[in-house]
Design an enzyme around this catalytic site. Structure first.
Site, PDB file in Angstrom:
ATOM      1  N   HIS A  75      13.222  -8.686   1.826  1.00 12.34           N
ATOM      2  CA  HIS A  75      12.352  -8.212   2.911  1.00 12.34           C
ATOM      3  C   HIS A  75      11.073  -9.035   2.976  1.00 12.34           C
ATOM      4  CE1 HIS A  75      14.071  -4.081   3.978  1.00 12.34           C
ATOM      5  NE2 HIS A  75      15.004  -4.786   3.378  1.00 12.34           N
ATOM      6  N   TYR A 203       7.274   2.771   7.474  1.00  7.58           N
ATOM      7  CA  TYR A 203       6.373   3.795   6.938  1.00  7.58           C
ATOM      8  C   TYR A 203       5.739   4.477   8.148  1.00  7.58           C
ATOM      9  CZ  TYR A 203       6.669   1.290   2.448  1.00  7.58           C
ATOM     10  OH  TYR A 203       7.109   0.694   1.296  1.00  7.58           O
ATOM     11  N   PRO A 295       5.191   7.937  -5.808  1.00  5.97           N
ATOM     12  CA  PRO A 295       6.210   6.950  -5.431  1.00  5.97           C
ATOM     13  C   PRO A 295       5.911   6.151  -4.160  1.00  5.97           C
ATOM     14  CG  PRO A 295       6.936   9.157  -4.826  1.00  5.97           C
ATOM     15  CD  PRO A 295       5.636   9.325  -5.565  1.00  5.97           C
ATOM     16  N   LYS A 299       6.150   1.604  -7.201  1.00  2.75           N
ATOM     17  CA  LYS A 299       5.715   0.723  -8.292  1.00  2.75           C
ATOM     18  C   LYS A 299       6.333   1.059  -9.652  1.00  2.75           C
ATOM     19  CE  LYS A 299       2.880  -1.940  -6.097  1.00  2.75           C
ATOM     20  NZ  LYS A 299       3.667  -3.030  -5.521  1.00  2.75           N
ATOM     21  N   TYR A 387       0.747  -4.611  -2.496  1.00  2.00           N
ATOM     22  CA  TYR A 387       2.059  -4.024  -2.189  1.00  2.00           C
ATOM     23  C   TYR A 387       3.160  -4.829  -2.887  1.00  2.00           C
ATOM     24  CZ  TYR A 387       5.946  -2.443   0.824  1.00  2.00           C
ATOM     25  OH  TYR A 387       7.124  -1.950   1.301  1.00  2.00           O
TER      26      TYR A 387
END
Ligand code: APR
Ligand code: PHB
Length: 393
Positions: A75, A203, A295, A299, A387
């Site tokens: 991604h 998201y 979550p 990570k 991220y």
């Protein structure tokens, strides 16, 4: 009564313990690993599956990425939905790195297969695991292996046994400082047999709560809904799950969701937790045994892998009889990285969720942060670096 001897005794066959035993083997260091559950159980546990590039690189370097490289989905960015609109964050354009979607239980399967092929000492279904003599030179690991009570004399013990494990609880009270936080939030996760309706993760910030569209393969979707912290799965029949997902992920121009049979479902209450130091005498804590992140940023696995790497390198230096005490550096270095991972996960949790105590004022602040992320390249670059787990220390 069995008696064994090894260099490093490892408790737990999650990603931390399995990777540590694999890395030690590559360094020529022996280990014995004791796991309470069956092999089938640990290979079936579904967890977050967003793998940072540095984690992929490490797994590749140590020969564990064969299937990940062929089946993992690379991604380059993700989509943020809020205010009924879609915005793309192009992480690769901003940072040059990518993330990979690959199920955590698939990594566990690959690690177990590698350890078994190398003739590693892995024991599943071990009951009554205890540790003793942690502050001496010869700590002891005990457990019942195939019905036989067994004592394992070790040079060191690695507690890779997760939050509920025995290792951290065996450290005398007063020797650790624990930092913890309970978020008033839960995640309902479903694994679905249906092609993802998106190429990249979505998201979505919605007034009824956060939703995430993720995936595991071209045929399997992974979806999450924010729910109450103490929510009961029985309150979420399939139709309610799908309606909430459709509503919370909706925008005027979005692809409709692909629905399908729900293969697995569960609710996780969100919390943050870290203990300091990640060591007591000859016992070292690794992964979830020492720290839990909410979550939101996926990570957990990445932090666990980084811990195992640091500890394996420290053991290699110790057995190589280098200068100084290489083991002393483990806890400070791991903690620094884990606090960064936790702080970012905390921030991302606040960015995306609707908190029960939200007011119009805090909601507008949240919206302002989201706007900044999609408008400012500087803000987006800083976010993408965290991220993707770039430069955590
Ligand atoms: N004796 C032996 N094994 C135990 C004991 C015990 N007393 N207690 C727990 N275990 C085992 C568990 O059954 C589990 O298989 O320890 C293992 C811990 O594995 P994980 O919980 O997967 O922890 P870790 O390897 O640190 O991996 C961290 O997992 O929780 C996710 O998202 C998190 O990705 C992160 C990753
Ligand atoms: C997942 O697919 O499990 C996942 C992906 C991204 C996240 C969290 C979880 O931020």
């Amino acid at each position: 009564m069995g008696v064994l001897r090894t260099q490093v005794g490892i408790i737990g066959a999650g990603p931390s313990g399995l990777l540590l035993s694999h890395l030690l083997h590559l360094h020529g260091i022996e280990s014995v690993l004791l796991e309470a559950r069956s092999r089938e159980h640990v290979e079936r546990r579904v967890r977050a599956g967003l793998i940072e590039q540095r984690t992929v690189d490490l797994l590749r370097d140590v020969g564990l990425a064969g299937r990940l490289d062929s089946e993992g989905l690379t991604h380059e960015g993700f989509e943020l939905r809020f205010g009924g609109r879609r915005h793309r964050i192009d992480c690769t354009a901003l940072t040059g790195q990518t993330a990979t979607l690959y199920g955590q239980q698939e990594i566990v399967k690959d690690m177990i297969a590698a350890r078994v092929a190398a003739g590693g000492a892995l024991h599943f279904g071990v009951t009554d695991v205890t540790v003793a003599d942690l502050d001496g030179d010869r700590p002891v690991l005990r457990g019942t292996l195939d019905g036989t009570p067994t004592t394992i004399a070790c040079d060191f013990i690695a507690g890779c046994d997760g939050y509920h494990g025995v290792a951290r609880r065996s450290i005398p009270s007063g020797r650790l400082t624990a930092y913890g936080h309970h978020y008033p939030l839960g995640w309902l996760g479903v694994l679905v047999e249906a092609p993802p309706a998106t190429r990249e993760l979505i998201y979505s910030v919605h007034e009824r709560g956060f939703a995430l569209h993720s995936m595991r393969s071209p045929r399997i979707s992974r979806l999450y809904l924010q729910v109450d912290r103490d929510e009961n799965l029985a309150n979420w029949p399939d139709e309610r799950i799908w309606k909430e997902l459709r509503d919370r992920l909706a925008t005027d121009d979005a692809q409709p969701l692909n629905e399908g049979p729900i293969l697995e479902r569960g609710i996780t209450a969100m919390r943050g937790f870290i203990v300091e130091p990640m060591r007591y005498g000859r016992l070292f804590l690794v992964g979830d045994a020492a720290h839990i992140v909410p979550p939101s940023a996926a990570k957990g696995l990445n932090l666990a892998v980084a811990d195992a790497r640091l500890l394996a390198d420290a053991f290699a230096a110790w057995y190589g009889r280098g200068d100084g005490d290489p083991l002393a550096a483990y806890s400070p270095a791991a903690l620094q990285a884990n606090w960064r991972g936790l702080e970012f996960s905390h921030r991302m949790t606040h960015l995306l969720h609707r908190f029960p105590d939200a007011t119009p004022f805090t909601s507008r602040l949240q919206r302002s942060r989201l706007d900044q992320l999609v408008r400012s390249t500087t803000a987006a670059t800083a976010f993408a670096e965290e991220y993707l787990g770039i430069a955590r220390r």
